[in-house]
Scaffold this active site. Sequence first.
Site, PDB file in Angstrom:
ATOM      1  N   HIS A 810       0.854  -1.189   0.000  1.00 32.97           N
ATOM      2  CA  HIS A 810       0.000   0.000   0.000  1.00 32.97           C
ATOM      3  C   HIS A 810       0.892   1.241   0.000  1.00 32.97           C
ATOM      4  O   HIS A 810       1.578   1.517   0.981  1.00 32.97           O
ATOM      5  CB  HIS A 810      -0.904  -0.002   1.239  1.00 32.97           C
ATOM      6  N   HIS A 907       3.200  -3.332   6.827  1.00 30.00           N
ATOM      7  CA  HIS A 907       2.174  -2.331   6.508  1.00 30.00           C
ATOM      8  C   HIS A 907       2.249  -1.159   7.484  1.00 30.00           C
ATOM      9  O   HIS A 907       2.975  -1.196   8.453  1.00 30.00           O
ATOM     10  CB  HIS A 907       0.782  -2.955   6.616  1.00 30.00           C
ATOM     11  N   GLU A 992       1.716  -4.246  11.308  1.00 33.63           N
ATOM     12  CA  GLU A 992       1.115  -2.923  11.196  1.00 33.63           C
ATOM     13  C   GLU A 992       1.890  -1.944  12.055  1.00 33.63           C
ATOM     14  O   GLU A 992       1.974  -2.116  13.265  1.00 33.63           O
ATOM     15  CB  GLU A 992      -0.336  -2.967  11.692  1.00 33.63           C
TER      16      GLU A 992
END
Length: 1193
Positions: A810, A907, A992
Site C-alpha cells: 500500500h 504495513h 502494522e
Amino acid sequence: MFGYGRSHFTWNGTLRELEGSCPSCSSGRGRPRMTASPSSSSGLEVLLSTLQNAGDVESTLNILNVLDELLSAGTDRRIQYMISKGGSEALLTALVNTGRSFSPNYTLLLPLLHLLAKVGHRDRRIGVKAEDAGAALLTLNLLRHNVQHARRAAACLWVIQVFSSSVSTANLIGANHGLEDIYRLIPQYTTKHLHAIKAAIDAFAALLCTKANVCSVVSKGYVSGLLRLYEDWHGKGTQPAAVGICHSLLRCLHKVTHSTAGRQALVSQGGIRLLYGTTQTCLLGNGLESLVEPSVQLMRKCLPKTPLPLTSDRSAYSFPVPGRPHAVPEVEAEPDEKTEESDDEEAEDNKEPDFDDDLETDLNKLRTRPDPDRPKDLLPQYSRLCPELSHDFQELGLSSEPEESSTSSSSSSDEEDVPLGGSRCRRSSRDGGRSAASHDPEGHAAAAQLEPRDFHSHSSILSTGPSFRTKVREARDEAPACQREEAQDNDEKEEEIADESHHRTTIDRLLERHGACIPHHEPKLYRAAAAKTNSIPGFSILAFPDFWGHLPPPGHEPMAPRKPNIQRQKVFEDAQRFLTTDGIINQVVFDLEDSSLQCPSDSLRFFSKFECGNLRKAVQVRRHEYDLILNADANSSQHTQWFYFEVSNMVADVPYRFNVINCEKSNSQFNYGMQPVLYSVREALEGRPHWVRTGTEICYFRNHFCPAGGRRKTTFYTLTFSISFKHNEDVCYLAYHYPYTYSALKAHLKLLQEALDPATVFFQQQVLCGTLTGNPCPVVTVTACPASRGWRDMHQLRNRPCIVLTGRVHPGESNASWVMKGTLEFLCSSDPVAQSLREAFVFKLVPMLNPDGVVNGTNRCDLNGEDLNRQWSKPDPVLSPTIYHTKGLLYYLNSIGRTPLVFCDYHGHSRKKNVFLYGCSVKETLWQSGSAVNTVGLKEDPGYRTIPKTLDRLAPAFSFNSCNYLVEKSRSATARVVVWREMGVLRSYTMESTHNGCDQGIYKGLQTGTRELQEMGVKFCHSLLSVTKDVKTLHSQRLISHVDLDHSGLDHKSHTCFEDDEPPCVEEIEYSADCPAPEGADLDSDVNGNTASADEEDEDGDGDGGRRGAKHRRGSVGQSQPPRGRLIPHPTRPASAEPLGERRTPLSERRTPLSERRTPLSERRTPLSERRTPLSERRTPLGGVSVNGQMKS
Ligand SMILES: [Zn+2]
C-alpha cells in the site's frame, strides 16, 4: 443482597418481607397469590406474577413500591435481572389491565408508568413487547386523555419514548397520529410544566428514529416549527430546565436531518443562520455553552453538499492498462463508509461473490489448502531467485580477499532485463519509449552523462523542485538564499534549460558545503536512480528532501495536544464561508493539470509533480487559508488520503491554515495527537535535514463536500492543520507521513550492497519482475556466506530455513518502507545478532510490492485501480505481476521443501497506535467468530504466538495486546491469509506500524519517527531468533546476551486483546449520532422528578423552585385551578374524571409504614445523590426531586 430497613433483605427475602411485615399484605384481601409460582422461583418471580394477577389496588401498589425500591437502590444489573425474569411483560400486563378500564385508576397507573419507563429504558425489546401486549396505543390513548394533566402526560410521554426504541412501535404510534398529538404539546417559552414539555419533546425525538416518521414530520413542515421553537426557548431560557429543553429540540432537529429532505428543509428555513447566530450567543458564557457542540454538529451536517471543484473525480493520472479497451474502468465500486472498520487489511467491499463466505466458521475451509492457482511446470523458473542454492562460492577457496565477491559478481542483476511476465518497456508512455540501453550500470557515472534535453525527459531529472530552483538562482552568487525577491518568473521554462547545468553545479556546491552525512544515502546516487524510474506523468523533477536526504531529528516528538473545542471552531469557520462572503477569496492557486495557472503574488505556491507527490489542486479560501484537493489513485476515482507536496512563497510566523478536503477514511489518528511532517529546505541547508512533525489546531472531521461527478455516495473528511513557517521565502515540503520513494529504495539497495562485507554477507539483488510501467521490482536474498566450501558448510547453507519479508503493497503506508529499511540495514550489518540470523536463515525480501503505486503517489492501489493486497488468491500475471511472482516464488520454495518458516508483510496503520501483528489461528478464529465447532479436541501449534510474544519484550513500540489472529473472510485474499492457507506457513503475519505513535511502553505519548520505525525493523529481526529451533547448537551463546529468549509470562501487560484502541475523542466524532445529551439528563432523573410523592399534586410552580410539601389534592386540577402555564396550548380532549380521589387518604395512611421503612434506604442513598449534585441542582427548580422530602440537595 442489600440492606432493606432494619432487616436483611435478599431477592428471596422480598416475598417474606412483603408477606410478613407489610401490613397491607397480611390482610387477607391483599394477600398475593403465591401459589401461582413453583417453589423454585425467586421472590422476584412471585412478585411479578402477583403483579400481573393481582386484582386489588393496594397489593399492586405495594408490589410497585417494593419493585421501585429494589430497582432504584441497586445498579442496572438488578433491572437487567428483572427484565430477564419477565419484568417488562409483567409491568405491561399490569398497565393494560389497569389502563383499559373506562375510568382508569391513576393512583396505580402513575407509579406503574414510572416504573415501566425506568425498566423499559433498559430493555432493548420493550417496543416489541409493548406492541405484543397492546400497550403502545393504549399509552398514546392515555396521553390523549391527560393532555391537561402535566404529571400524567409526562409519565405517558416517557413510556412512549421508551417504546419508540423499536422501529415498528414508533411507526405504529406515528401512523396513529402520535406525532401530531405530541408536537402540539410543545409550547413556546414558558416557565411552567417544564418537565412535561421536555418529556413531550423527548418522546417526539424518540419517534423520529424511523424513516416514515421523519418523512411525515418534514412533509408537515415541522422543521420550521422546531427551529422557531428552538430560537424562542434559546433566547429566553438560561435556567437549566430550559437549556434541557433546548437540547431536546436540537435532538429532534438532528433526527429530522438524518434525511436529505430534512436537511434541505433546515437550510431553506434559514436553519444554518439561526444556529450560527444562537451559537454565537452561547459562546458568551451565559450557561448555554453545552448547546454549542450539538448546534455546530447540526450545522456541519446540514451545510449544503458542495461538489469538489474538479472537472472529474478520476485521477489526473491515467495509464493504459493491458487488456483493457479503456484505461479507465467505467464502473466504480461504491465504498461503504460503514464498513470502514479497520484500517489496513481493510474490509472495503466484497465486490465479487466470495467463495469463502463462511471461512470464519467453517473448520474444513480453514484447514483445507486451496488448489494452487497455476500448473506446477511454471514453478522452476523461480529457481533463479534462489541464487544461494546454486552459488559455488569459489571465491572462498582463494586465500586472499576475493577480487570479485559473490555479491558484486552477480549483483548487476538490477540492470538485467525484466525476465518475467511484466512489460519490458522501461519508459512511460509519454516518454516515447526512449531506450534504456544507454544506462550506465554505475549510478554515479550516469548522473554525469545525462544531459538536459527537454523539460520532460528523464535526463532533466537532475532538477529539484521549481521553487528550490528559484532559490538556487538567488543563491548563485553564494549569497544565503534568504532575501525576499519578486515572484519567480513565469517564463521559467525557457530559462530553465539554459539554467540547468548552472543549477547542477550550484547544487553540487551546496552539497559540498551543506550536505549532511546521512548513512546509506548519497544524493547523486539517488539522482541517478530516480533518472531511471518510470512514472505516468514522466516526472522530471526531484523533491528536495528525497534528493538531499533525511536524518531523524535529535529528540523525540510528543503527540500534539488537542486544543479544546478545535473541531467546533473549525466547523464554525467553515459555516461562516456559507453565510458570508467577507474575506473569502476562493481562488485556485495550483492545479496539477494546468501548469499555466497564474496566481497572486502574495499567495502560497504549491507543486507536487514529483515521485510520490500527491496534491491535485489548491484553492486559496481566505488570505491565509487553503483548501487542498488530493489526487485519486491512478486509474481510479477514490482512495485519497496520502499527500506530499512542495509549498513556498510563505511569510514567516504567520499561521497558515490548510484543509485537505477530500480525505476518505472515516477517522484518523490526526484526531489523536498525530501531526503531518514537514521538511524545510532552508533548515536542511543550515545542517538540519529533518522531516519533522508539525502543525497545530489539527483535527479531522466529516465535511460537506461531495465528488465533482456527484455519482458516488462518498463522504469526504477534512484534515485541517495550521502551520507557522519559520522562515520567510523558504521552500518546504509537507507530507502525510515520512516519504520513502521507489528511487530511494533502489539507491538504498545499491549503497547497502557497496557497504557490506562480501566475505561474510551473501547479498543478491535481483529483479522479481517488471511492473506495469516497466519499473523493476527488486527481490533481495541475504544470508551468511558459508565458512568454507566444505561439504558440511555448504550443506548447512542450503538447508537454512527461509524467511520471506515483503512490504509497501500500500503506497500510502510509507512507514512500512522505513521499517523495511531498518530490517535491511540490520541484516546486512556486522552486528553479531545479524550474523547469527544470517547463519540461521536465508532471507528473501521484496521490499516494495507496489513500486508503480509508490512512484505515482497513490494511496492504496496499483495502476490497475485494485488493492494488491486483495489479489493474492488468484493474482493476474499481467495486471498484478509483483503479487503473481512473489506468490510464484513462495510456491517454488514450497515445491522444493523449503517452505518459509516465517512470512511477514510490512504495513502501516493510520487509525491505531503502536506496532502489532495480525497472524492466523484456526482456534482463535473459531472462538471469535462464534462458530459452533467444538475446539476442545482441536490441535493447533501455538507457535504463531512466539514472535509477537518476543516482540512484546524486545520492541518498545510493539503492543502484544493489539495483535489478532483472526482469519476473516474479508481478508481471505491478503498475503497473510493466502501464505498461511496455501503455503502452510504457520507464522504468517501482517505487521502494522502506526502512522502516529505509542500509547504504551517507553514511547508512550510520543509520535514515531523514522528512527523508531527503523528500530522496529531491527527488533523484528531480533525476534526471529525465537523461532530458531536450537539456538545454542546453531549458533554461539553470545546471542543470549543480546536477546532474552525467555518465553515465560508476559505479565507486565494485561492481555485484553481485540478491544477498540481509541478512547472517545474529546469531541464527538461519531457524526451519525444524535447530539450528545448533557450529563445527567437521563430518563431516570426525569422520571424521578415526577415522583416527588406518590400523590398526584399538580405543580403549577414547575419552574419556580418546586413546592415540596404542597399537597393540593388532585381533584381540584382542571376545575377550580386551571394550570397557569399550560402544558397544552390547544387542548383537544377533556381530561378524564378522577373517581378515586376520596380513597386516597386512607391509602397514603396505609402506606406510611412503608415510607418509614424506606427512611434508612434514602439515607444510604444520600452519598449517591451528593455525587449527582449538579443533577440534583438542575432538578431542584423543577419542583421536587426529593423522595419523601428527605433527600438533601
Ligand atoms: Zn496496508
